[in-house]
Design a protein around this motif. Structure first.
Motif: not given
Length: 478
Positions: A63-66, A103-111, A263-270, A333-336
């Protein structure tokens, strides 16, 4: 080559294909460490069900490279500037250790916060708001950013080279085991070789210096030498930059699962569901503020040494590299991955003569190549690549001649901008010091009316940011 010369307007920028390719290679070698460092940081906060830690790290590396390739490609083809982009250090640590773990924020929310920040950047760039704000930077701050970044690069480079170490009393000191630390010795030899080549006007001197230091380090490793032992009595209470190794990361192997980033791509939606409005807004604000001024500072500082700035210290058509930054952050952020920013390591390529988007295109292609040839990005030892930062740091100090040191309303903001950057390890904090001090000094000189209202607003915004960042308000909101 004619098509490249025409598309990137090489003649107009007084450069050629060979110079641009060499500059791109230089920038890539100097910043390639991010392929290993970013996944190592984010993996502390991101865990994927059904994947091992190793597979998650591999996914994050992909993901970092892309992300770096896409963002830098936009910079090359849309902005035609020699600036490289990738997920930013500092912001990734804030993402992982403060927001998710602290802060205990889910990583998906941080994304999700990263994506929202990126979309805000796109909108603000499209309407010209980011360019307007950057033009409000006081002139002494604009002219001091380059030298401040130079000092910042110097301390980053000297730490990685094991020339300096931490100290419990003075915070920083000379490496107390320098004479027995092969990383320090080889790094300094490589540094002076590079300086010598540069002084002799040898083209590609920085790349040659990096390759020389890398080969010398691998040779020392083959002879049985190792990095300084942190447990020796001379290092009691003192820390050297870690992780430290004479060789790069040569054991990176990608499995098929490592390339599957679904599993990372689009995880921000949730992550957008069931968020606390105030807490989420403060997280977005923090990402936004730091990235905005880090990018502004880097673009201004690197443009200064490239000769891109106009007589008022502004970068013409700055909206284009700003849009590339905004698109990169959104895609990341979209891809993780965490927030993307323009890298100060771009200055190494600029010093090698890079002046157009062809330099950035080469960097983007090298990142894409590293998807298949990971050792290309991971095998260069950190201390070898970071000698380039010290070389560039020295060259960037020449920018202080543009500052009017006889006028306190210039010297105070400029001096604070330069000092605060390395001592707080932050470009944005240095800019903040300059922006806050400028209207205060102007007012004290009886020139209150000469301060633009927007500059007072910027100063107030920085004060508010520091309050949010250091008062515990962010933790309280969550």
């Amino acid at each position: 080559m004619g098509a490249l010369e025409q598309f990137f307007a090489l003649d107009e920028h007084d450069t050629d294909v060979r110079t641009e390719i060499l500059a791109g290679l230089t920038t890539f070698l100097t910043m390639s460490y991010i392929v290993v460092v970013n996944p190592a940081i984010l993996s502390a906060a991101i865990s994927v069900e059904g994947r091992t830690t190793g597979q998650t790290i591999q996914m994050l590396a992909v993901v970092t490279i892309i992300t770096a390739a896409v963002a830098t490609l936009v910079m090359a083809l849309y902005a035609n500037r020699p600036f490289a982009q990738a997920p930013g250090l500092g912001l990734n640590a804030f993402f992982a250790f403060t927001v998710v773990i602290g802060l205990g924020v889910p990583w998906q929310t941080a994304l999700a916060a990263v994506v929202v920040e990126g979309v805000l950047f796109i909108v603000l760039t499209a309407v010209g708001a980011r360019e307007y704000i950057i033009k409000l930077f006081p002139e002494p701050v604009k002219f001091a950013v380059g030298a401040g970044i130079g000092l910042f690069l110097a301390i980053i480079g000297l730490e990685a080279m094991h020339v300096v170490a931490s100290d419990p009393a003075t915070f920083i000191q000379f490496n107390p085991v320098f004479a027995t630390d092969p990383i320090a010795i080889i790094s300094v030899i490589g540094l002076f070789v590079t300086f010598g080549l540069y002084a002799a006007d040898v083209r590609g001197s920085i790349v040659i210096g990096i390759v020389f230091t890398t080969l010398a380090s691998y040779a020392a490793d083959a002879l049985g030498y190792t990095a300084a032992d942190p447990t020796v009595p001379a290092l009691d209470g003192v820390a050297l930059y870690t992780p430290a190794s004479l060789t790069g990361t040569t054991d990176v192997v990608y499995s098929a699962a490592g390339y599957d980033i679904t599993p990372l791509v689009g995880a921000f939606v949730s992550g957008l569901g069931n968020v606390d409005a105030l807490g989420f807004s403060l997280i977005v604000f923090t990402f936004f503020f730091v990235d905005f001024f880090d990018t502004a500072g880097t673009l201004t500082g690197v443009s200064q040494i490239a000769g891109f700035l106009d007589e008022d210290g502004n970068l013409p058509d700055i909206d284009r590299p700003l849009m590339a930054d905004a698109v990169g952050t959104t895609v990341g952020g979209i891809i993780g991955t965490s927030t993307v920013t323009t890298y100060i390591e771009s200055s190494a390529g600029v010093e090698e003569g890079g002046r157009t988007g062809l330099t950035a295109l080469v960097v983007a292609l090298l990142f894409l190549a590293s998807l298949a040839l990971v050792p290309l990005a991971a095998a260069v030892p950190l201390h070898a690549s970071h000698i380039a930062l010290v070389v560039v740091a020295v060259l960037m100090l020449s920018n202080i001649t543009d500052i009017d040191w006889s006028d306190l309303s210039h010297s105070v903001p400029a001096g604070l901008t330069m000092f605060i950057m390395p001592f707080t390890y932050s470009i944005s904090y240095g800019i903040a010091a300059g922006i806050i001090s400028y209207p205060i000094i102007k007012a004290a000189q009886g020139e209150f009316r000469k301060v633009h209202a927007g500059q007072w607003v910027l100063a107030g915004a920085f004060v508010f940011y520091f309050f949010v960042r250091t008062s515990g308000l962010l933790q309280g909101a969550l």
